[in-house]
Design a protein around this motif. Structure first.
Motif, PDB file in Angstrom:
ATOM      1  N   LEU A 167     -14.884  -5.117  11.995  1.00 38.59           N
ATOM      2  CA  LEU A 167     -14.654  -6.453  11.150  1.00 38.59           C
ATOM      3  C   LEU A 167     -13.601  -6.468  10.176  1.00 38.59           C
ATOM      4  CD1 LEU A 167     -18.674  -7.086  10.102  1.00 38.59           C
ATOM      5  CD2 LEU A 167     -17.410  -7.437  11.529  1.00 38.59           C
ATOM      6  N   MET A 168     -12.264  -5.921  10.561  1.00 43.55           N
ATOM      7  CA  MET A 168     -11.460  -5.602   9.930  1.00 43.55           C
ATOM      8  C   MET A 168     -10.456  -7.015   9.280  1.00 43.55           C
ATOM      9  SD  MET A 168     -10.213  -1.803  10.519  1.00 43.55           S
ATOM     10  CE  MET A 168      -8.970  -1.754   9.042  1.00 43.55           C
ATOM     11  N   ILE A 169     -10.095  -7.473   8.734  1.00 40.79           N
ATOM     12  CA  ILE A 169      -9.391  -8.534   8.178  1.00 40.79           C
ATOM     13  C   ILE A 169      -7.809  -8.365   8.253  1.00 40.79           C
ATOM     14  CG2 ILE A 169     -11.100 -10.051   8.318  1.00 40.79           C
ATOM     15  CD1 ILE A 169     -10.295  -9.493   5.547  1.00 40.79           C
ATOM     16  N   GLY A 170      -7.179  -9.393   7.403  1.00 38.69           N
ATOM     17  CA  GLY A 170      -5.252  -9.501   7.735  1.00 38.69           C
ATOM     18  C   GLY A 170      -4.437  -8.803   8.148  1.00 38.69           C
ATOM     19  N   ARG A 183      -9.031  -4.073  19.216  1.00 38.83           N
ATOM     20  CA  ARG A 183      -9.080  -4.788  19.771  1.00 38.83           C
ATOM     21  C   ARG A 183     -10.648  -5.066  19.255  1.00 38.83           C
ATOM     22  NH1 ARG A 183     -11.176  -7.001  25.047  1.00 38.83           N
ATOM     23  NH2 ARG A 183     -13.231  -7.051  25.163  1.00 38.83           N
ATOM     24  N   ASN A 184     -11.018  -6.349  19.222  1.00 38.59           N
ATOM     25  CA  ASN A 184     -11.819  -6.942  18.751  1.00 38.59           C
ATOM     26  C   ASN A 184     -12.790  -6.955  16.937  1.00 38.59           C
ATOM     27  OD1 ASN A 184     -14.616  -8.594  19.105  1.00 38.59           O
ATOM     28  ND2 ASN A 184     -15.651  -7.137  19.651  1.00 38.59           N
ATOM     29  N   ASN A 185     -11.719  -7.746  16.520  1.00 44.00           N
ATOM     30  CA  ASN A 185     -11.586  -7.501  15.025  1.00 44.00           C
ATOM     31  C   ASN A 185     -10.987  -8.864  14.274  1.00 44.00           C
ATOM     32  OD1 ASN A 185     -11.642  -4.749  13.166  1.00 44.00           O
ATOM     33  ND2 ASN A 185     -10.385  -4.160  15.023  1.00 44.00           N
ATOM     34  N   SER A 186     -10.858  -8.891  13.466  1.00 42.13           N
ATOM     35  CA  SER A 186     -10.147 -10.754  13.269  1.00 42.13           C
ATOM     36  C   SER A 186      -8.985 -10.307  12.213  1.00 42.13           C
ATOM     37  CB  SER A 186     -11.015 -10.964  12.155  1.00 42.13           C
ATOM     38  OG  SER A 186     -12.220 -11.326  12.682  1.00 42.13           O
TER      39      SER A 186
END
Length: 732
Positions: free
Chosen positions: A315-318, A336-339
């Motif tokens: 669920l990592m961001i930025g 792959r597949n984070n934000s």
């Protein structure tokens, strides 16, 4: 995640399936020359083991371990001075039976390897707590039950390497057992069913522990701070368990770590940059498929030895820190597949030795970073499902090693220019570029050349206009072609059968017209499974995610597919359909096909999906369809079929929805049952009309000589009315 190496090899004497073994693979034993024969006691212990094996699972030991010969000469048995048995090495021998405790009577035994067999039962405690064994490998067997706890006080066991991976052990790793293994260097307990917390105090008892592999079990709870005491630990793997909580700061005090792997757990929290930077020796970091949050810390750039970074499915961001550019040893990265957001050009890839990069399923925007074209060793690049835009740079041809490219579901433009640039990447085998080039025309230019090694091509969901281009016929190594969900027009080209390796063809949801060409029934790869030997068996550099839950690493794992649904095809289903005997999925639904379902379709005994719905098919369903034993999806709804539906086998599982919209069908799962009161069929009505016409002709003609014949015909008509339902309905 790299391979867990859960395979057996008959050529290897010791089976510790861990790629990074560190100091645990130092030579622990040396072979001494034979000085004399083994003792009777040792021979007796070995005979006890041999006789406990089943007749079909003794690996030929009944012959090679003869009572009359010196056991030091037996296969897999090595002796030292004085005839003392020091090694029993029997990996991959097909052994089946129990391991007897009497093997512990070999008081000079140093190395016991029984890996990659079919041994069952418990692991004798006498072997685990042996006063001589330094390497014990029973991996890849069928051993079960809990590990025995040590009852009497003992310390200083010589055991250095214990490999019990890939069995069926249960329960917790007993603390009393681990406490006495003071000399342990490597423990592999992966791929079992161990439960409870991770054995965090193991390094206190075994200060020289260098490798600990606990992945693929049912361990739960949090990661203990005590792992920070493992000063010699270089490999720590505990992926695919049920671990929760965050990564404790103390764990990063284990500064010798080179391989840290906790994927597929339920870990949470953020990566603490001040802790992560302590692991300056880290080469491999895998925290994928957890619930990690927050941004990637700048300190990642200080891990100068880092070669692999797996942070996928979190669920990592930025934005990515520009400091990532300092990881010049980086060869493999998957986010792959984070934000993650922002421009990927913040990272300078120029100095990296990238081989595989997966940035898919994020929110990156802008253009493909120009610096990535400097990675001449890049083999696989996935940028799919982001917000990239613009055209492909001609510099992409610098990626001389590029084999796998997926840029699907972005906003790239100019498909003609893209293909002309990409075809200069001569090593491309997989090209997935669908859901781009919105509304453009698929290039018809026969001069498009290259792609001579292409095995996978997907240009779906664009939607492109135009006809299926002739240049595709040059892709002679093509195995998978997906042009679905476009606006392609024209007919299906007959040259498709010249693509001799093609086994997956999806041209559904277009605007194709005309008949199904009979040449399509001559696709070699769909005619015989013997042709599969022609396919390239190499693994894909990255898995192809065909759906969210289904991915493939081998192309020959894909089903054999012929999907023409949702077009405007007319004509009949070619009788040659029966030649496609290895077909798994056949979908001709939602067209304007007419005529009867050819009985030859029943030859497709490997079918798992058969969909002929929403056409104009007539006639009866071939009764031999019931022989399609692998069929899990069947749909002939919304046609003009008549007669009984097949029954038995798989057909007893299909509901009314498979047949709806065919008012003349009957069967036990339909509202219309095939009984004597059912309305006569159209063919039966025609017979009645013909017979009545003859009768009336006789009566009104006044021909007395023919009146007897009329009575006979009437009588015959009445007889047929009563006996029609005695004739098997599928013969009508």
């Amino acid at each position: 995640m790299p391979s867990l190496n859960l395979q057996c090899s008959s050529s290897s004497a010791s089976k510790l399936p861990v790629p990074f073994f560190g100091t645990a693979l130092v030579v622990l034993l040396s072979c001494a020359s034979l000085a004399s024969s083994c003792t009777e006691q040792e021979k007796s212990s070995l005979i006890d083991f041999r006789d406990g094996l089943s007749q079909e699972g003794n690996g030929g030991l009944n012959m090679s371990w003869a009572n009359s010969t010196d056991c030091c000469q037996w296969e897999g048995v090595n002796c030292g001075n004085g005839g003392v048995v020091t090694e029993v090495l029997l990996p991959s021998k097909g052994l089946k039976g129990r391991i007897p405790p009497s093997l512990s009577n070999l008081t000079g035994l140093l190395h016991l390897n029984l890996s990659c067999n079919s041994l069952y039962g418990s692991l004798p405690a006498e072997l685990v707590f042996s006063s001589s064994i330094t390497i014990l490998d029973v991996s890849f067997n069928h051993l079960s039950g809990p590990l025995q706890e040590h009852q009497s006080p003992i310390s200083g066991l010589p055991l250095k390497v214990l490999n019990i991976s890939s069995n069926f052990f249960t329960g917790q790793l007993p603390s009393t057992t681990l406490q006495v293994m003071n000399n342990l260097v490597a423990l592999n307990a992966s791929n079992n069913s161990f439960t409870g917390p991770l054995p965090s105090s193991i390094c206190i008892n075994a200060p020289s522990l260098a490798m600990l592999n606990l992945c693929l079990n049912d361990f739960s709870g949090t990661i203990s701070p005590e792992f920070g005491n493992c000063s010699k630990l270089t490999v720590l793997k505990a992926g695919r368990n049920n671990l929760t909580g965050g990564l404790p700061h103390e764990m990063f005090n284990a500064t010798s770590l080179e391989h840290l792997s906790f994927p597929n757990n339920n870990l949470q929290g953020a990566l603490d940059g001040s802790s992560l930077v302590k692991l300056s020796n880290l080469i491999f970091l895998d925290l994928g498929s957890n619930g990690l949050e927050g941004e990637m810390p700048d300190s990642i750039g200080q891990l100068g030895r880092l070669e692999e970074l797996h942070l996928d499915n979190n669920l990592m961001i930025g934005e990515l820190p520009s400091a990532l550019s300092n990881c010049r040893s980086l060869k493999y990265i998957t986010l792959r597949n984070n934000s993650f957001v922002g421009d990927l050009s913040r990272v300078n890839f120029t100095q990296m030795d990238l081989r595989t990069a997966d940035f898919s399923l994020n929110k990156f925007s802008g253009r493909i970073p120009e610096s990535i074209y400097a990675c001449s060793n890049l083999i696989a690049l996935r940028l799919a499902y982001n917000n990239f835009q613009g055209q492909f740079s001609p510099r992409i041809a610098n990626l001389r090693s590029l084999s796998f490219l997926s840029v699907a579901n972005n906003s790239f433009t100019d498909i003609t220019d893209a293909l002309q640039n990409l075809n200069r990447c001569k090593n491309l085998t997989s090209l997935l570029i669908g859901s781009n080039f919105k509304g453009e025309t698929i290039p018809q230019n026969a001069a498009i050349d290259g792609f001579q090694n292409l095995r996978v091509l997907t240009i779906d969901t664009c939607p492109l206009v135009g006809t299926i281009p002739l240049w595709l016929s040059k892709l002679t190594k093509l195995e998978i072609l997906d042009l679905s969900y476009n606006h392609l027009t024209g007919t299906i080209p007959s040259w498709i059968n010249r693509l001799e390796l093609l086994f997956f063809l999806d041209i559904s949801s277009n605007r194709l017209t005309g008949d199904i060409p009979p040449e399509l029934m001559e696709m070699p790869m769909l005619q015989s499974d013997k042709n599969a030997a022609k396919l390239d068996m190499k693994f894909l550099e990255l898995p192809v995610f065909w759906t969210q839950s289904r991915q493939y690493r081998l192309l020959n794992a894909f089903p054999n597919v012929l999907n023409l649904c949702n077009n405007s095809l007319t004509g009949i289903i070619p009788q040659g359909i029966g030649q496609l005997k290895v077909l798994n999925v056949l979908n001709f639904s939602t067209n304007s096909l007419s005529g009867e379902i050819p009985p030859q379709i029943c030859n497709l005994t490997n079918l798992q999906t058969l969909d002929l719905s929403n056409n104009q098919l007539t006639g009866e369903l071939p009764s031999a369809l019931r022989n399609l034993h692998f069929l899990s999806w069947f749909n002939v709804s919304n046609n003009d079929l008549e007669g009984p539906v097949p029954s038995g086998g798989q057909f007893n599982t299909f509901t009314n929805s498979s047949y709806i919209g065919n008012s003349k069908l009957c069967g036990p799962m339909l509202s219309v049952h095939c009984g004597s009161l059912e309305a006569p069929s159209a063919s039966m009505k025609r017979r009645h009309k013909t017979l009545l016409a003859v009768v009336f002709g006789v009566i009104f003609g006044g021909l007395a000589a023919l009146s007897l014949l009329a009575c006979f015909l009437i009588a015959r008509l009445v007889y047929d009315d009563h006996t029609e339902n005695l004739v098997p309905l599928h013969r009508r």
